[in-house]
Design a protein around this motif. Structure first.
Motif, short mmCIF file in Angstrom:
data_model
loop_
_atom_site.label_atom_id
_atom_site.label_comp_id
_atom_site.label_asym_id
_atom_site.label_seq_id
_atom_site.Cartn_x
_atom_site.Cartn_y
_atom_site.Cartn_z
N LEU A 49 -55.27 33.05 27.56
CA LEU A 49 -54.47 32.37 28.58
C LEU A 49 -54.50 30.86 28.41
CD1 LEU A 49 -55.32 34.51 31.74
CD2 LEU A 49 -53.14 34.41 30.51
N LEU A 50 -55.67 30.31 28.05
CA LEU A 50 -55.76 28.87 27.81
C LEU A 50 -54.92 28.47 26.60
CD1 LEU A 50 -59.55 28.13 28.52
CD2 LEU A 50 -57.56 27.46 29.90
N ASP A 51 -54.96 29.30 25.56
CA ASP A 51 -54.14 29.04 24.38
C ASP A 51 -52.65 29.09 24.73
OD1 ASP A 51 -53.78 28.68 21.48
OD2 ASP A 51 -52.96 30.73 21.56
N ARG A 52 -52.27 30.10 25.50
CA ARG A 52 -50.87 30.24 25.93
C ARG A 52 -50.45 29.04 26.78
NH1 ARG A 52 -48.26 34.99 29.62
NH2 ARG A 52 -46.12 34.33 29.36
N LEU A 53 -51.33 28.60 27.68
CA LEU A 53 -51.04 27.43 28.52
C LEU A 53 -50.84 26.20 27.65
CD1 LEU A 53 -50.81 26.03 31.28
CD2 LEU A 53 -53.29 25.76 31.23
N ALA A 54 -51.70 26.00 26.65
CA ALA A 54 -51.57 24.84 25.78
C ALA A 54 -50.25 24.89 25.02
CB ALA A 54 -52.75 24.78 24.81
N ARG A 55 -49.86 26.07 24.54
CA ARG A 55 -48.59 26.22 23.83
C ARG A 55 -47.40 25.93 24.75
NH1 ARG A 55 -49.07 28.94 18.84
NH2 ARG A 55 -51.14 29.81 18.54
N LEU A 56 -47.46 26.45 25.99
CA LEU A 56 -46.37 26.21 26.94
C LEU A 56 -46.26 24.72 27.28
CD1 LEU A 56 -46.69 29.26 29.35
CD2 LEU A 56 -44.82 28.78 27.76
N GLN A 57 -47.40 24.05 27.43
CA GLN A 57 -47.37 22.62 27.70
C GLN A 57 -46.75 21.86 26.53
OE1 GLN A 57 -51.53 22.00 28.66
NE2 GLN A 57 -51.08 21.80 30.84
N ALA A 58 -47.10 22.25 25.31
CA ALA A 58 -46.53 21.60 24.13
C ALA A 58 -45.03 21.87 24.04
CB ALA A 58 -47.23 22.09 22.87
N GLU A 59 -44.62 23.11 24.32
CA GLU A 59 -43.19 23.44 24.31
C GLU A 59 -42.44 22.62 25.35
OE1 GLU A 59 -42.20 27.61 24.60
OE2 GLU A 59 -43.78 28.12 23.16
N PHE A 60 -43.01 22.50 26.54
CA PHE A 60 -42.35 21.74 27.60
C PHE A 60 -42.25 20.27 27.21
CE2 PHE A 60 -42.42 19.28 31.59
CZ PHE A 60 -41.24 19.74 32.12
N ASP A 61 -43.30 19.72 26.63
CA ASP A 61 -43.28 18.33 26.20
C ASP A 61 -42.20 18.12 25.13
OD1 ASP A 61 -44.30 15.68 26.36
OD2 ASP A 61 -45.35 16.02 24.45
N ASN A 62 -42.12 19.05 24.18
CA ASN A 62 -41.07 18.97 23.15
C ASN A 62 -39.68 19.08 23.77
OD1 ASN A 62 -42.95 18.69 21.14
ND2 ASN A 62 -42.97 20.84 20.61
N PHE A 63 -39.53 19.99 24.74
CA PHE A 63 -38.25 20.13 25.44
C PHE A 63 -37.86 18.84 26.13
CE2 PHE A 63 -36.25 20.79 29.58
CZ PHE A 63 -35.02 21.27 29.17
N ARG A 64 -38.82 18.22 26.81
CA ARG A 64 -38.56 16.97 27.53
C ARG A 64 -38.11 15.88 26.56
NH1 ARG A 64 -42.61 13.61 29.45
NH2 ARG A 64 -44.04 15.21 28.79
N LYS A 65 -38.80 15.76 25.43
CA LYS A 65 -38.43 14.76 24.43
C LYS A 65 -37.05 15.04 23.85
CE LYS A 65 -43.19 13.72 23.05
NZ LYS A 65 -44.20 13.94 22.01
N ARG A 66 -36.78 16.33 23.56
CA ARG A 66 -35.49 16.70 22.99
C ARG A 66 -34.36 16.43 23.99
NH1 ARG A 66 -37.06 21.35 21.53
NH2 ARG A 66 -36.33 22.52 23.34
N GLU A 67 -34.61 16.74 25.26
CA GLU A 67 -33.60 16.51 26.30
C GLU A 67 -33.33 15.02 26.47
OE1 GLU A 67 -31.89 15.79 30.16
OE2 GLU A 67 -33.98 15.34 29.69
N ALA A 68 -34.37 14.19 26.44
CA ALA A 68 -34.19 12.74 26.57
C ALA A 68 -33.39 12.20 25.38
CB ALA A 68 -35.55 12.04 26.65
#
Length: 188
Positions: A49-68
């Protein structure tokens, strides 16, 4: 009583560490290996679950950068497609300033540039506000004065001082106008 529980808890921990079965009065016996397996399974699930959370946080950060970046690209595209028609107008103004023709030739050149500018604005859906000859409309006109007259109806726009513009139906700026003031029509 609290001290008694902690002594009992310490005994239970020591028994678990020594591989014995643990039970309290009135509770069923629990085998230590089963508890250890369950504890290891829960640790594994927690790590997943911690690994999954870290991956989701990284995906969200990448999404935010891509959207900007996409937003900035859209802004840049909008600005460039808006400015591009006006570059030709700028070029023609620079040519007019370098020209050594007569005043009439310069005037004709400026009129052509004005037409080019109007075409560029029309391409962006920017159109002038109808003024001279129409009835004063406070939604699109701003009166700077009135002219006493008996030739024109009251509140008819007689002169446009500064042109107003709309983009589709939205007013960008009102037209500054002078209007007729016909007291004969008002008193009737």
């Amino acid at each position: 009583m609290r001290r008694h529980h902690s002594m009992q808890d310490e005994t239970t921990v020591q028994a678990v560490q020594e591989g014995e079965t643990v039970s309290s009065p009135g509770e069923p016996q629990v085998a230590v290996p089963a508890v250890s397996e369950e504890l290891e399974q829960l640790k594994g699930e927690k790590d997943q679950l911690l690994d999954r959370l870290a991956r989701l946080q990284a995906e969200f950060d990448n999404f935010r950068k891509r959207e900007a970046k996409e937003r900035q690209d859209a802004r840049d595209y909008t600005v460039s497609s808006t400015v591009e028609p006006f570059l030709g107008v700028m070029d023609n103004f620079q040519l007019a300033l370098k020209s050594e023709g007569s005043v009439d030739q310069l005037r004709a050149g400026v009129e052509l540039i004005l037409k080019q500018m109007e075409d560029a604005l029309r391409g962006l859906s920017v159109v002038p506000v109808e003024s001279v000859g129409t009835q004063f409309d406070p939604r699109v006109h701003e009166a700077l004065g009135s002219v006493e007259t008996k030739e024109f109806p009251d509140h008819q726009v007689l002169e446009e001082i500064r042109r107003g513009y709309k983009i589709r139906e939205k007013l960008l700026r009102p037209a500054l106008v002078k209007i007729a003031s016909n007291h004969a029509v008002v008193s009737e």
